[in-house]
Motif scaffolding. Sequence first.
Motif, PDB file in Angstrom:
ATOM      1  N   PRO A  14       0.803  -1.228   0.000  1.00  0.00           N
ATOM      2  CA  PRO A  14       0.000   0.000   0.000  1.00  0.00           C
ATOM      3  C   PRO A  14       0.831   1.272   0.000  1.00  0.00           C
ATOM      4  O   PRO A  14       1.760   1.417   0.776  1.00  0.00           O
ATOM      5  CB  PRO A  14      -0.813  -0.118   1.278  1.00  0.00           C
ATOM      6  CG  PRO A  14      -0.840  -1.570   1.585  1.00  0.00           C
ATOM      7  CD  PRO A  14       0.466  -2.118   1.085  1.00  0.00           C
ATOM      8  N   ASP A  61      -8.507   2.472   4.122  1.00  0.00           N
ATOM      9  CA  ASP A  61      -7.845   1.466   3.283  1.00  0.00           C
ATOM     10  C   ASP A  61      -8.573   1.210   1.974  1.00  0.00           C
ATOM     11  O   ASP A  61      -8.175   0.346   1.195  1.00  0.00           O
ATOM     12  CB  ASP A  61      -7.700   0.154   4.058  1.00  0.00           C
ATOM     13  CG  ASP A  61      -6.773   0.309   5.254  1.00  0.00           C
ATOM     14  OD1 ASP A  61      -5.777   1.052   5.151  1.00  0.00           O
ATOM     15  OD2 ASP A  61      -7.054  -0.316   6.294  1.00  0.00           O
ATOM     16  N   SER A  88      -6.087   6.398  -3.922  1.00  0.00           N
ATOM     17  CA  SER A  88      -6.271   6.151  -2.490  1.00  0.00           C
ATOM     18  C   SER A  88      -6.628   7.460  -1.782  1.00  0.00           C
ATOM     19  O   SER A  88      -6.749   8.498  -2.421  1.00  0.00           O
ATOM     20  CB  SER A  88      -4.984   5.558  -1.898  1.00  0.00           C
ATOM     21  OG  SER A  88      -3.916   6.463  -2.047  1.00  0.00           O
TER      22      SER A  88
END
Length: 172
Positions: A14, A61, A88
Amino acid sequence: MRLFLATLLVWALPHISVAGDETVQFDSDDPLMTAAMSAARETLASFLDHTRGNGAWLHPDAEMKVALHTTAAARQLYDVAVEIIWVSDIERNGETFTGRLANDPNMLGDLQFGDQVSFTQAQIRDWSLPGADGRMFGHYTTRVVLDRLPPEQAAGYREYLSETPAPAGWRP
């Protein structure tokens, strides 16, 4: 016209990006990719319902794969109209979303990893959300890309994916 899809590794690592992120090209009418994006959009309402955070922010997330228009040069030289890329840190403001590029784009001009972009729901092609076990739901497009990777590489990525793209009980 061709589509340019950003790499699949963002969910495995991530918010880490390497310059020159790999992409996978698909024809805009590729039946498997078209079906994957359609299936992701069928569960998008459930995803949005389950990722609402405080205020306008979505779950920290949560990520979305978004179709952004390429530069005029990319359209002319490569016949690529959109680059589909992970975003994101998503916030929703009415019908508009903002977020940060989670990959280094290849055909979006001066935009780079971490830059803020705005988009509408119509531009969303896929979504990602970790389950309780850390494996990723969504990634409909990723699941199609895996079939085009070397078997050992695809097997490694499959370990990060949930067994099914959507959690049990989510409406299609």
